[in-house]
Structure formats: C-alpha cells, structure tokens
Design an enzyme around this catalytic site. Sequence first.
Site, PDB file in Angstrom:
ATOM      1  N   ASP A  40       0.863  -1.185   0.000  1.00  0.00           N
ATOM      2  CA  ASP A  40       0.000   0.000   0.000  1.00  0.00           C
ATOM      3  C   ASP A  40       0.903   1.240   0.000  1.00  0.00           C
ATOM      4  O   ASP A  40       2.075   1.152   0.364  1.00  0.00           O
ATOM      5  CB  ASP A  40      -0.913   0.020   1.236  1.00  0.00           C
ATOM      6  CG  ASP A  40      -2.209   0.786   0.961  1.00  0.00           C
ATOM      7  OD1 ASP A  40      -3.270   0.154   0.865  1.00  0.00           O
ATOM      8  OD2 ASP A  40      -2.151   2.024   0.823  1.00  0.00           O
ATOM      9  N   ASP A  66       3.827   2.886  -3.540  1.00  0.00           N
ATOM     10  CA  ASP A  66       2.911   3.898  -4.072  1.00  0.00           C
ATOM     11  C   ASP A  66       2.789   3.653  -5.568  1.00  0.00           C
ATOM     12  O   ASP A  66       3.759   3.812  -6.312  1.00  0.00           O
ATOM     13  CB  ASP A  66       3.491   5.291  -3.786  1.00  0.00           C
ATOM     14  CG  ASP A  66       2.580   6.412  -4.266  1.00  0.00           C
ATOM     15  OD1 ASP A  66       1.664   6.149  -5.076  1.00  0.00           O
ATOM     16  OD2 ASP A  66       2.794   7.552  -3.817  1.00  0.00           O
ATOM     17  N   VAL A  67       1.597   3.280  -6.016  1.00  0.00           N
ATOM     18  CA  VAL A  67       1.443   2.906  -7.430  1.00  0.00           C
ATOM     19  C   VAL A  67       1.432   4.122  -8.364  1.00  0.00           C
ATOM     20  O   VAL A  67       1.354   3.957  -9.572  1.00  0.00           O
ATOM     21  CB  VAL A  67       0.202   2.019  -7.685  1.00  0.00           C
ATOM     22  CG1 VAL A  67       0.281   0.720  -6.912  1.00  0.00           C
ATOM     23  CG2 VAL A  67      -1.093   2.762  -7.400  1.00  0.00           C
ATOM     24  N   ASN A  93      -5.176  -3.654  -7.519  1.00  0.00           N
ATOM     25  CA  ASN A  93      -6.410  -3.257  -6.829  1.00  0.00           C
ATOM     26  C   ASN A  93      -6.412  -1.809  -6.348  1.00  0.00           C
ATOM     27  O   ASN A  93      -7.485  -1.215  -6.219  1.00  0.00           O
ATOM     28  CB  ASN A  93      -6.606  -4.210  -5.636  1.00  0.00           C
ATOM     29  CG  ASN A  93      -7.592  -3.675  -4.630  1.00  0.00           C
ATOM     30  OD1 ASN A  93      -8.800  -3.822  -4.798  1.00  0.00           O
ATOM     31  ND2 ASN A  93      -7.106  -3.005  -3.584  1.00  0.00           N
ATOM     32  N   TYR A 159     -12.485   8.953 -13.726  1.00  0.00           N
ATOM     33  CA  TYR A 159     -12.530   7.596 -13.154  1.00  0.00           C
ATOM     34  C   TYR A 159     -13.058   6.600 -14.192  1.00  0.00           C
ATOM     35  O   TYR A 159     -12.474   5.532 -14.405  1.00  0.00           O
ATOM     36  CB  TYR A 159     -13.427   7.620 -11.916  1.00  0.00           C
ATOM     37  CG  TYR A 159     -13.468   6.350 -11.099  1.00  0.00           C
ATOM     38  CD1 TYR A 159     -12.528   6.100 -10.098  1.00  0.00           C
ATOM     39  CD2 TYR A 159     -14.475   5.403 -11.288  1.00  0.00           C
ATOM     40  CE1 TYR A 159     -12.589   4.944  -9.322  1.00  0.00           C
ATOM     41  CE2 TYR A 159     -14.549   4.248 -10.526  1.00  0.00           C
ATOM     42  CZ  TYR A 159     -13.603   4.021  -9.534  1.00  0.00           C
ATOM     43  OH  TYR A 159     -13.672   2.867  -8.765  1.00  0.00           O
ATOM     44  N   LYS A 163     -11.006   3.474 -15.724  1.00  0.00           N
ATOM     45  CA  LYS A 163     -11.484   2.112 -15.497  1.00  0.00           C
ATOM     46  C   LYS A 163     -11.810   1.412 -16.825  1.00  0.00           C
ATOM     47  O   LYS A 163     -11.566   0.209 -16.977  1.00  0.00           O
ATOM     48  CB  LYS A 163     -12.696   2.123 -14.568  1.00  0.00           C
ATOM     49  CG  LYS A 163     -12.372   2.555 -13.126  1.00  0.00           C
ATOM     50  CD  LYS A 163     -11.420   1.589 -12.443  1.00  0.00           C
ATOM     51  CE  LYS A 163     -11.349   1.774 -10.936  1.00  0.00           C
ATOM     52  NZ  LYS A 163     -10.394   0.865 -10.286  1.00  0.00           N
ATOM     53  N   THR A 194     -16.770  -0.145   1.509  1.00  0.00           N
ATOM     54  CA  THR A 194     -15.346  -0.018   1.864  1.00  0.00           C
ATOM     55  C   THR A 194     -15.104   1.426   2.295  1.00  0.00           C
ATOM     56  O   THR A 194     -16.024   2.254   2.258  1.00  0.00           O
ATOM     57  CB  THR A 194     -14.430  -0.304   0.660  1.00  0.00           C
ATOM     58  OG1 THR A 194     -14.618   0.743  -0.308  1.00  0.00           O
ATOM     59  CG2 THR A 194     -14.684  -1.643   0.010  1.00  0.00           C
TER      60      THR A 194
HETATM   61  P1  NAD Z   1     -10.401   1.499  -0.224  1.00  0.00           P
HETATM   62  O1  NAD Z   1     -10.296   2.978  -0.148  1.00  0.00           O
HETATM   63  O2  NAD Z   1     -10.922   0.747   0.946  1.00  0.00           O
HETATM   64  O3  NAD Z   1      -8.988   0.861  -0.624  1.00  0.00           O
HETATM   65  C1  NAD Z   1      -8.154   1.436  -1.581  1.00  0.00           C
HETATM   66  C2  NAD Z   1      -6.724   1.147  -1.177  1.00  0.00           C
HETATM   67  O4  NAD Z   1      -5.861   1.686  -2.188  1.00  0.00           O
HETATM   68  C3  NAD Z   1      -6.338   1.841   0.157  1.00  0.00           C
HETATM   69  O5  NAD Z   1      -5.672   0.921   0.994  1.00  0.00           O
HETATM   70  C4  NAD Z   1      -5.422   2.963  -0.287  1.00  0.00           C
HETATM   71  O6  NAD Z   1      -4.437   3.298   0.686  1.00  0.00           O
HETATM   72  C5  NAD Z   1      -4.802   2.358  -1.536  1.00  0.00           C
HETATM   73  N1  NAD Z   1      -4.213   3.370  -2.409  1.00  0.00           N
HETATM   74  C6  NAD Z   1      -4.726   4.566  -2.788  1.00  0.00           C
HETATM   75  N2  NAD Z   1      -3.836   5.251  -3.543  1.00  0.00           N
HETATM   76  C7  NAD Z   1      -2.743   4.452  -3.651  1.00  0.00           C
HETATM   77  C8  NAD Z   1      -1.487   4.591  -4.282  1.00  0.00           C
HETATM   78  N3  NAD Z   1      -1.160   5.701  -4.945  1.00  0.00           N
HETATM   79  N4  NAD Z   1      -0.606   3.568  -4.194  1.00  0.00           N
HETATM   80  C9  NAD Z   1      -0.909   2.440  -3.501  1.00  0.00           C
HETATM   81  N5  NAD Z   1      -2.068   2.265  -2.862  1.00  0.00           N
HETATM   82  C10 NAD Z   1      -2.983   3.256  -2.928  1.00  0.00           C
HETATM   83  O7  NAD Z   1     -11.291   1.227  -1.523  1.00  0.00           O
HETATM   84  P2  NAD Z   1     -11.838  -0.091  -2.224  1.00  0.00           P
HETATM   85  O8  NAD Z   1     -13.268   0.161  -2.460  1.00  0.00           O
HETATM   86  O9  NAD Z   1     -11.414  -1.324  -1.529  1.00  0.00           O
HETATM   87  O10 NAD Z   1     -11.103   0.026  -3.637  1.00  0.00           O
HETATM   88  C11 NAD Z   1     -10.372  -1.042  -4.238  1.00  0.00           C
HETATM   89  C12 NAD Z   1     -10.515  -0.960  -5.742  1.00  0.00           C
HETATM   90  O11 NAD Z   1     -11.870  -1.210  -6.114  1.00  0.00           O
HETATM   91  C13 NAD Z   1     -10.174   0.408  -6.351  1.00  0.00           C
HETATM   92  O12 NAD Z   1      -9.459   0.216  -7.554  1.00  0.00           O
HETATM   93  C14 NAD Z   1     -11.544   1.015  -6.618  1.00  0.00           C
HETATM   94  O13 NAD Z   1     -11.475   1.967  -7.656  1.00  0.00           O
HETATM   95  C15 NAD Z   1     -12.323  -0.208  -6.990  1.00  0.00           C
HETATM   96  N6  NAD Z   1     -13.784  -0.118  -6.876  1.00  0.00           N
HETATM   97  C16 NAD Z   1     -14.399   0.196  -5.708  1.00  0.00           C
HETATM   98  C17 NAD Z   1     -15.791   0.202  -5.628  1.00  0.00           C
HETATM   99  C18 NAD Z   1     -16.544   0.463  -4.356  1.00  0.00           C
HETATM  100  O14 NAD Z   1     -17.770   0.635  -4.405  1.00  0.00           O
HETATM  101  N7  NAD Z   1     -15.913   0.495  -3.206  1.00  0.00           N
HETATM  102  C19 NAD Z   1     -16.539  -0.091  -6.772  1.00  0.00           C
HETATM  103  C20 NAD Z   1     -15.880  -0.387  -7.949  1.00  0.00           C
HETATM  104  C21 NAD Z   1     -14.508  -0.411  -7.999  1.00  0.00           C
END
Ligand code: NAD
Length: 255
Positions: A40, A66-67, A93, A159, A163, A194
Amino acid sequence: MNALRSLKGAKALVTGAGSGMGRATAELFAQEGAMVAVTDHVLAPAEAVAATLRDAGLDARAWKMDVSDGEEIARVVREIGEAFGGLDAVVNNAGISAFSPIDSDAYEAVWERSLTVLLSAHHRVIRAALPFLRRSQAPRIVNIASTEALGATAQDSPYCAAKAGVTGLTRALAVELGREGITVNCICPGPIDTAMTAGVPDEHKQTFARRRTALLRYGRPEEVAHMTLSLCLPAASYITGAVIPVDGGLMARNA
Ligand code: NAD
C-alpha cells in the site's frame, strides 16, 4: 485439497491491500495458503494487515508501494519477487475515487491523477512482475476495474475513462501474453462497502442498492475477493481476457 483448486504455496502480490477489497483479498489468499505481499502507499495499514495474518500463523509481509510512482513500483515488485523466490498472482487493486465535472478548474489534475493511479499503475506493476510470472507454473493477473468501466455516473469521467482503460488493457495483455500461459482478467465491482464509499450515508446506499441492484444491497469486500481468488487458482487456466462484473446484478438490471 486438489492442487488445482488451491493457492497453497502460491506467491501473491496485492496493491492497495491496507483497506477494503485489497485487504479482503490479501486475507483470503493467505487463508488459502498463499504467501502474500501486502502492499500500500501507506505502510502502517499494510503492516497491520500482514501482522494480523502472521499472528494467525499465515504467511504475509508488508511493503510500502505507491502505485503513482513508477520507480517505486519497479524497485518494490522486484524486491518482492526476489524475497518470495517468484510470483504467481498479481492483483492490481489500489484505487482512489475521483469525481470532477468536465468544466471544473481541477479537471486536468484529477484526470492526470486518475489515469496514473487507476490505469498506468496496472501496466507498470505488470511489467515489473512479468519476469517472475514467466517462471510460474500458473501465472495469473487480475485487474480491478469497476462497473464505472461499463456504464457511467455524471461528473465521474476521469474515473470512468481510467477504469474503461483497464478493461482494454486486460483484453490486450490477455491476447499478448496468452501464448505464455499467463492469464489476465478484470473484475468490475459494483457498489461495495469499503472506505471508498464510507462517506455515502447509509440511507443513500440503501436507496441506491434497492433501485439499481438485483440483490438490493451493497456488496462486501470479501464477495469481490472470492472472485479474485477463483481467477487466481491453477484451475482457472482457460479463463483469460474476461471482464467480470461482481455487482449484485447492477449491470443486468434495467428496471
Ligand atoms: P479502499 O479505499 O478501501 O482501498 C483502496 C486502497 O488503495 C487503500 O488501501 C489505499 O491506501 C490504496 N491506495 C490509494 N492510492 C494508492 C497509491 N497511490 N498507491 C498504492 N495504494 C494506494 O477502496 P476499495 O473500495 O477497496 O477500492 C479497491 C478498488 O476497487 C479500487 O481500484 C476502486 O477503484 C475499486 N472499486 C471500488 C468500488 C466500491 O464501491 N468500493 C466499486 C468499484 C470499484
């Protein structure tokens, strides 16, 4: 357990694994016997996840990655591959939410950040992991996109564009890497509970889910992690280039 249906001994890397779906994926993979690199951009939550798993007798280590930083990705993925002695599964992810109206002054900055974190990061992690994946008996890549790649919400164009790019990247790399037996698939989560959706009031979540999903509710991070796990099993050897909604029926529902 049948080796084809087990991740026992597999070496897996998950980005953004300090929270939400990444965390659920790291936990599930470790519970299923994988050695997991919990990465992360903030180290503390990743370390907390890895420490909890180790306390449960499972195999996990945390790395700060950091991605949005291409050099850090190249260095850390190599470090993980060398520390683990290989890589079998990579889960892209990590993500951020990034709403911006098209005529906003912040649009350019939000666009750049979204494309970097949500799309460019995927090819960078994959490129860094390839030398290790090429030595795996069952190499698997899973990219996390969104139903925002398949439909769209107003003011969410950076976004949605990023995506949708992930789905294109998935198909293109599935075709390019197929001859090497490397599978590349994409999951499109719908509304999931989340940290990313924590700011949405519960009442709005319930109304949205009842109006838009077949299952009438938000999903849980583990429900996405189970699909990711399925795609990473050795048994998933003939699934590639697939774009799979895990969305409670959101994309299926018209009315
Ligand atoms: P979350 O905020 O709980 O987790 C996201 C994680 O990514 C966090 O741990 C954060 O610290 C990390 N992160 C952010 N920027 C970063 C960076 N620059 N480098 C490394 N890590 C980084 O959110 P989530 O809902 O678990 O999201 C996971 C994935 O699912 C994401 O790609 C999000 O776009 C996607 N997504 C989420 C939803 C939803 O409804 N929650 C729906 C569709 C897609």
